[in-house]
Design an enzyme around this catalytic site. Structure first.
Site, PDB file in Angstrom:
ATOM      1  N   GLY A  50       0.706  -1.249  -0.123  1.00 59.37           N
ATOM      2  CA  GLY A  50       0.065  -0.032   0.000  1.00 59.37           C
ATOM      3  C   GLY A  50       0.903   1.253  -0.005  1.00 59.37           C
ATOM      4  N   GLN A  55       3.158   9.930   1.459  1.00 57.00           N
ATOM      5  CA  GLN A  55       4.387   9.148   1.550  1.00 57.00           C
ATOM      6  C   GLN A  55       5.149   9.538   0.162  1.00 57.00           C
ATOM      7  OE1 GLN A  55       2.526   5.229   2.235  1.00 57.00           O
ATOM      8  NE2 GLN A  55       4.643   4.909   3.431  1.00 57.00           N
ATOM      9  N   CYS A 112       6.460  -0.112   7.525  1.00 56.31           N
ATOM     10  CA  CYS A 112       6.020   1.155   6.655  1.00 56.31           C
ATOM     11  C   CYS A 112       7.086   1.729   5.835  1.00 56.31           C
ATOM     12  CB  CYS A 112       5.800   2.167   7.730  1.00 56.31           C
ATOM     13  SG  CYS A 112       5.001   3.742   6.746  1.00 56.31           S
ATOM     14  N   LEU A 113       6.855   1.808   4.616  1.00 55.76           N
ATOM     15  CA  LEU A 113       7.828   2.205   3.553  1.00 55.76           C
ATOM     16  C   LEU A 113       8.526   3.834   4.147  1.00 55.76           C
ATOM     17  CD1 LEU A 113       6.370   1.288   0.239  1.00 55.76           C
ATOM     18  CD2 LEU A 113       7.774   0.041   1.452  1.00 55.76           C
ATOM     19  N   HIS A 154      -3.604   0.938   7.835  1.00 53.37           N
ATOM     20  CA  HIS A 154      -2.358   1.669   7.719  1.00 53.37           C
ATOM     21  C   HIS A 154      -2.351   2.747   6.857  1.00 53.37           C
ATOM     22  CE1 HIS A 154       2.169   1.142   7.956  1.00 53.37           C
ATOM     23  NE2 HIS A 154       1.899   1.973   6.864  1.00 53.37           N
ATOM     24  N   GLU A 155      -3.136   2.614   5.725  1.00 52.30           N
ATOM     25  CA  GLU A 155      -2.994   3.628   4.757  1.00 52.30           C
ATOM     26  C   GLU A 155      -3.883   4.783   5.140  1.00 52.30           C
ATOM     27  OE1 GLU A 155      -0.667   3.520   2.721  1.00 52.30           O
ATOM     28  OE2 GLU A 155       0.031   1.446   2.976  1.00 52.30           O
ATOM     29  N   HIS A 158      -2.403   7.290   7.481  1.00 55.77           N
ATOM     30  CA  HIS A 158      -1.457   8.141   6.799  1.00 55.77           C
ATOM     31  C   HIS A 158      -2.150   9.360   6.432  1.00 55.77           C
ATOM     32  CE1 HIS A 158       2.363   6.273   6.605  1.00 55.77           C
ATOM     33  NE2 HIS A 158       2.160   5.054   5.834  1.00 55.77           N
TER      34      HIS A 158
HETATM   35 ZN    ZN Z   1       3.126   3.459   5.794  1.00 60.60          ZN
END
Ligand code: ZN
Length: 201
Positions: A50, A55, A112-113, A154-155, A158
């Site tokens: 995701g 991000q 998380c990226l 999670h997304e 953000h």
């Molecule tokens: Zn993340």
């Protein structure tokens, strides 16, 4: 042709801002359609399951999600079962509103990226419902469980300036390398016990 964008890391203020909704007209614009393609390519290259627009530095309510079978190759059937992880096709969500379905919670390691190189146990609702728009501006309603429900939570976090480390069980924070070395395949309740993760400081 693929085109990836740099993924911003924790500490960048854009990850702490509340992202603004997008209009259906904006969604239809060539600019946003290009951005969606770039977010898809960036997510696939990472690889991740995701990616939210903040991000890649854009404070708008736009998410891409995809959990292809290829990413399940390193996991055992027991791990896939524990995570209730099934393949999810690529899709786009704009302006999502998320509600929990029931109050069952699950603990699992999550990364998380934008917090690259680390993983941590994060509690999430087991089932959620999300309403929003697809990439054509059409209303969509999704009910999801297991790992897909975790990705959605999670997304959507953000877009509200929330990162998974805000919700983590902090004694479980570790590098992805140490996770692989010492904890991969260990059931989460055993990890919690071994790390004394419920300890009151
Ligand atoms: Zn993340």
């Amino acid at each position: 042709v693929t085109s990836t964008l740099p993924i911003v890391q924790v500490g960048d203020p854009v990850l702490r801002a509340r992202a603004r909704p997008v209009t259906p007209a904006e969604l239809a614009s060539p600019e946003l359609q290009t951005l969606i393609d770039q977010m898809r390519d960036t997510m696939r290259a990472a690889p991740g399951v995701g990616l939210a627009a903040p991000q890649i530095g854009q404070s708008i309510q736009l998410i891409v999600i995809e959990d292809p079978p290829k990413l399940h190759e390193g996991l055992t059937p027991a791990e896939l079962r524990e995570r209730e992880r099934d393949a999810v096709p690529f899709h786009v969500l704009a302006n999502p509103k998320l509600k929990r379905v029931g109050d069952s919670e699950v603990l699992a390691f999550e990364g998380c990226l934008s917090f690259a190189g680390f993983t941590m146990v994060v509690p999430r609702y087991r089932r959620v419902r999300v309403e929003g728009l697809d990439e054509h501006g059409k209303p969509v309603s999704i009910e999801a469980g297991g790992w897909y429900a975790r990705i959605l939570q999670h997304e959507v976090d953000h877009l509200r300036g929330v990162v998974c480390c805000d919700r983590m069980r902090s004694r479980t924070l570790m590098t992805a390398d140490n996770f692989k070395r010492d904890w991969a395949g260990v059931p989460v309740p055993e990890v919690m016990k071994a790390l004394d993760a419920d300890r009151q400081l």
